[in-house]
Design an enzyme around this catalytic site. Structure first.
Site, mmCIF file in Angstrom:
data_model
loop_
_atom_site.group_PDB
_atom_site.id
_atom_site.type_symbol
_atom_site.label_atom_id
_atom_site.label_comp_id
_atom_site.label_asym_id
_atom_site.label_seq_id
_atom_site.Cartn_x
_atom_site.Cartn_y
_atom_site.Cartn_z
ATOM 1 N N ASP A 31 40.615 59.291 73.565
ATOM 2 C CA ASP A 31 39.531 58.346 73.810
ATOM 3 C C ASP A 31 38.833 58.125 72.464
ATOM 4 O O ASP A 31 39.469 58.229 71.424
ATOM 5 C CB ASP A 31 38.584 58.872 74.899
ATOM 6 C CG ASP A 31 37.886 57.754 75.672
ATOM 7 O OD1 ASP A 31 37.290 56.884 75.007
ATOM 8 O OD2 ASP A 31 37.921 57.745 76.907
ATOM 9 N N HIS A 59 40.341 55.257 71.235
ATOM 10 C CA HIS A 59 39.854 53.942 71.670
ATOM 11 C C HIS A 59 38.964 53.317 70.612
ATOM 12 O O HIS A 59 38.854 52.098 70.523
ATOM 13 C CB HIS A 59 39.084 54.067 72.987
ATOM 14 C CG HIS A 59 39.955 54.451 74.146
ATOM 15 N ND1 HIS A 59 39.464 54.580 75.433
ATOM 16 C CD2 HIS A 59 41.280 54.725 74.224
ATOM 17 C CE1 HIS A 59 40.446 54.929 76.246
ATOM 18 N NE2 HIS A 59 41.553 55.020 75.537
#
Length: 467
Positions: free
Chosen positions: A293, A327
């Site tokens: 992430d 991300h």
């Protein structure tokens, strides 16, 4: 203005002021506040410890990877704290702990070279419950793997490894459908976190006190790896974190934090690398992030609960770091209802086909709060799959009546070699993004022009999109 290629901005809508005059940009860039960095650094004091060692082997630990060393670690930590502080030392070996490590004031947990601490993946081992945060909302839940509550002068140092051992069917499957069963072990019909997340948000919105938001056993909210909570003077240096249940380094409501020369290699769902929440005076330097992430995500609480506590994250310096998969490289939000301000990012390298964005701000009108005074310079971006700078105030398609204020975003000497969009800036009609400055930036090989919606007061000096 020199070198500005207009195709870079062919999808501009709802922009109030766009200036490419050199005099205007230079005048506005004077508001950049890098001169305040030395004063912030002067306030970040690393903890000091007496020259005293407490070897976990003296308290019964056996480093064979199978023996439960949990009691030995906690006994060594307690003795160290009661003796006035020092180092609790894990020598070379593989040290299995069947439960959380709770740090106490004046204790430096030190991992020597070739030392690995591995953690149980049985959730019940992390009871009794502690006060923690799950995605920005306070809750009584399983303890983080390493936890410190209202402690002062604590550290984790050394050349060793901390392995949470999370993976498919071990914590990650609680996420539910994410990337498919092969990645988390979840299958249709298996329990997951969705109902518990919804319940926690409803409890917080209803004003139920945090001590009465009881989860833990029978529920499916994953814990962070390490969480200093309401603590100060914290040092995390040199160690490597692997295979976290959820967020990895997650200080909350803490101050004077140094995170240096740390490696995070954890690719599970929501495996953010470092998430300071409602923290003040933070230095993150010379770290490597390879995550499932966001690499670094700065936060300050979610929605009603974030506004209830109302403590911003502020005065955070990020420098000399390397971001690989993730991300976003450096991210503000989305749980930022208490506000985020005075963030300085410099001399970082970011690149991977699996890195989606370099600099990312995400929020929506359910969050509220503010994102202001972000200063970014001397960043080398090799490859990102989406945008170099992304600001999305319509994140997750959530909306409400708390329009976030996003203003004063400075980028200087930022170069990217490959991206989809140089800029992806999507504000809100009710509260446009305000004051974005770019100076000496090159966005090579962008496959599409920038998207700019609901932004006012933009300034560019020597910005281009070369082929």
């Amino acid at each position: 203005m020199k070198h500005l290629i207009w195709l870079l901005f062919t999808t501009i809508t709802s922009i109030a002021v766009y200036s490419n005059s050199t005099s205007a940009v230079v005048a506005e860039l004077k508001h950049s506040d890098w001169d305040s960095v030395p004063s912030i650094l002067a306030q970040i004091k690393s903890p000091e410890f007496p020259d005293r060692d407490f070897l976990v082997t003296d308290f019964g630990a056996i480093g064979d990877g199978n023996f439960d060393c949990h009691a030995a670690f906690q006994a060594a930590i307690t003795e160290c704290a009661n003796s006035g502080g020092g180092r609790v030392v894990a020598p070379a070996g593989r040290w299995f702990v069947k439960g959380p490590i709770h740090l106490l004031s004046k204790v430096n947990l030190h991992l020597e070279k070739d030392a690995t601490i591995t953690f149980s993946t049985t959730p019940e081992d992390y009871l009794p419950m502690v006060l923690t945060r799950f995605e920005g909302t306070e809750v009584m839940n399983y303890s983080p793997l390493i936890y410190a509550f209202e402690q002062e002068n604590i550290a984790i140092t050394g050349e060793g490894v901390l392995d949470g051992q999370a993976g498919p069917n071990r914590w990650w499957n609680w996420k539910g459908h994410w990337g498919g069963a092969d990645e988390t072990g979840w299958h249709r019909g298996d329990p997951d976190q969705i109902k518990d997340v919804e319940k926690l948000v409803l409890l917080a919105d209803a004003g139920v006190p945090p001590g009465e938001r009881i989860f833990g056993k029978g529920h499916f909210l994953r814990s962070s790896f390490i969480q200093p909570y309401r603590s100060k003077n914290v040092l995390i240096e040199g160690v490597k974190f692997m295979n976290s249940p959820m967020w990895v380094i997650n200080p909350v409501l803490s101050s004077n934090l140094t995170i240096r020369n740390v490696t995070v290699d954890s690719h599970g769902p929501n495996n953010d690398g470092c998430d300071p929440e409602s923290c003040r005076n933070v230095l993150i330097e010379n770290c490597l992030f390879n995550t499932g992430d966001d690499c670094i995500a700065i936060k300050s609480g979610r929605n009603v609960d974030g506004r209830r506590i109302n403590v911003p994250s502020e005065n955070i310096i990020i420098r000399g770091c390397t971001m690989k998969d993730g991300h976003g490289g450096v991210v503000l939000g989305s749980e930022m209802s208490g506000g985020i301000r005075n963030i300085f990012v410099e001399d970082c390298q970011m690149s991977s086909p699996q890195l989606e964005r370099a600099i990312r701000l995400k929020s929506n009108s359910l969050r509220g709060g503010f994102l202001e005074n972000l200063f970014v310079r001397n960043i080398e971006v090799g490859e990102v799959s989406e945008a170099v700078l992304s600001i999305n105030l319509q994140y997750w398609d959530e909306s409400g009546e708390f329009f976030p204020a996003v203003r004063n975003i400075f980028l200087e000497n930022v170069t990217s070699q490959k991206c989809q969009y140089p800029l992806y800036l999507v504000g809100l009609p009710e509260q446009p993004i305000d004051h974005v400055y770019l100076k000496n930036c090159r966005f090579y090989n962008a496959s599409e022009p920038s998207v700019i919606e609901n932004v006012k007061h933009m300034f560019f000096l020597d910005v281009s999109q070369p082929r």
